[in-house]
Design a protein around this motif. Structure first.
Motif, PDB file in Angstrom:
ATOM      1  N   ALA A 142      -5.518   8.244   1.399  1.00 53.92           N
ATOM      2  CA  ALA A 142      -5.779   6.905   1.124  1.00 53.92           C
ATOM      3  C   ALA A 142      -5.228   7.244  -0.993  1.00 53.92           C
ATOM      4  N   THR A 143      -4.928   8.554  -0.724  1.00 55.09           N
ATOM      5  CA  THR A 143      -4.070   8.645  -2.538  1.00 55.09           C
ATOM      6  C   THR A 143      -2.635   8.560  -2.042  1.00 55.09           C
ATOM      7  N   GLY A 144      -2.168   8.832  -1.342  1.00 60.23           N
ATOM      8  CA  GLY A 144      -1.157   8.725  -0.430  1.00 60.23           C
ATOM      9  C   GLY A 144      -0.922   6.783   0.031  1.00 60.23           C
ATOM     10  N   ILE A 145      -1.536   6.404   0.613  1.00 56.87           N
ATOM     11  CA  ILE A 145      -1.362   4.795   0.360  1.00 56.87           C
ATOM     12  C   ILE A 145      -1.241   4.262  -1.135  1.00 56.87           C
ATOM     13  N   LEU A 146      -2.205   4.704  -2.193  1.00 56.49           N
ATOM     14  CA  LEU A 146      -2.212   3.498  -3.110  1.00 56.49           C
ATOM     15  C   LEU A 146      -0.931   4.218  -4.257  1.00 56.49           C
ATOM     16  N   LEU A 147      -1.012   5.538  -4.254  1.00 60.81           N
ATOM     17  CA  LEU A 147       0.954   5.602  -5.031  1.00 60.81           C
ATOM     18  C   LEU A 147       1.909   4.948  -4.058  1.00 60.81           C
ATOM     19  N   ALA A 148       1.705   4.604  -2.769  1.00 56.11           N
ATOM     20  CA  ALA A 148       3.298   3.853  -2.571  1.00 56.11           C
ATOM     21  C   ALA A 148       2.699   2.871  -3.261  1.00 56.11           C
ATOM     22  N   ARG A 149       1.994   2.425  -3.938  1.00 54.95           N
ATOM     23  CA  ARG A 149       1.947   0.747  -3.576  1.00 54.95           C
ATOM     24  C   ARG A 149       1.526   0.553  -5.317  1.00 54.95           C
ATOM     25  N   GLY A 150       1.932   1.807  -6.022  1.00 61.19           N
ATOM     26  CA  GLY A 150       2.880   1.412  -7.517  1.00 61.19           C
ATOM     27  C   GLY A 150       1.817   1.387  -8.092  1.00 61.19           C
ATOM     28  N   LYS A 151       2.535   0.452  -9.457  1.00 65.68           N
ATOM     29  CA  LYS A 151       1.175   0.238 -10.942  1.00 65.68           C
ATOM     30  C   LYS A 151       0.307  -0.577 -10.153  1.00 65.68           C
ATOM     31  N   GLU A 152       0.297  -1.678  -9.061  1.00 61.24           N
ATOM     32  CA  GLU A 152      -0.457  -2.466  -9.167  1.00 61.24           C
ATOM     33  C   GLU A 152      -1.487  -2.761  -9.049  1.00 61.24           C
ATOM     34  N   VAL A 153      -1.860  -0.586  -8.438  1.00 55.62           N
ATOM     35  CA  VAL A 153      -3.120  -0.478  -8.502  1.00 55.62           C
ATOM     36  C   VAL A 153      -4.387  -0.009  -9.307  1.00 55.62           C
TER      37      VAL A 153
END
Length: 187
Positions: free
Chosen positions: A10-21
């Motif tokens: 989940a952390t990896g997915i969120l990091l991949a999304r960038g600033k929008e998270v």
């Protein structure tokens, strides 16, 4: 979920999304009861927003919901003490016990002159639970510089001399006992 592998994914997915998270994670911090998950969310946000700590401190000052404030305050360990302590002043005087105690926990951890000063001011509150929590916290902080302020609670000519302050005087005796400062013995 308790699964470290799922949390890492989940952390990896969120990091991949960038600033929008950042904004959704900020809302998550305000609503989640899971301290570990809130800490992870804060770490992710720090990667994208260098000013996230200041935003968190502003939100603590501006948020009216005590449960949200408690969740945010629990993340303040390790922050710059002067910034943190200034943000906690309203929470130290809160009537909601959990909020007040979480703020006091952070103040105690800083154990500085500024932290002691905030607790001394809280000790002078008209609201007895705030007063008692502040007196107790001064004893737990272990700073002998608090002895004169705690001794004032015991003095008959003080504002605490009224019978309604017996609990405060008992709490001050306990705090002085924890400090083990011999200069308080005459009081």
């Amino acid at each position: 979920s308790g699964s470290r592998q799922r949390a890492n994914s989940a952390t990896g997915i969120l990091l991949a999304r960038g600033k929008e998270v950042v904004n959704p994670l900020f809302q998550f911090i305000k609503s989640s009861d899971d301290l570990r998950a809130r800490k992870i969310a804060l770490k992710i946000m720090e990667r994208f927003d260098a000013d996230i700590r200041n935003r968190l401190l502003r939100e603590i000052r501006n948020t009216q919901q005590s449960d949200e404030r408690i969740r945010m305050i629990s993340l303040l360990d390790g922050y710059n003490p002067s910034d943190v302590l200034a943000s906690l002043v309203p929470s130290l005087h809160a009537q909601q016990r959990e909020l007040r105690r979480e703020a006091i926990r952070i103040v105690e951890a800083h154990s500085s002159t500024q932290a002691e000063s905030l607790l001394v001011k809280a000790m002078e509150s008209e609201y007895e639970p705030v007063k008692l929590d502040a007196i107790s916290a001064l004893g737990r902080m272990g700073r002998n510089t608090a002895v004169p302020d705690l001794v004032k609670v015991l003095k008959p000519a003080s504002v605490f001399s009224d019978e309604q302050y017996v609990d405060a005087q008992c709490e001050a005796c306990a705090a002085l006992g924890r400090l083990k400062d011999r200069s308080a013995i005459p009081a």
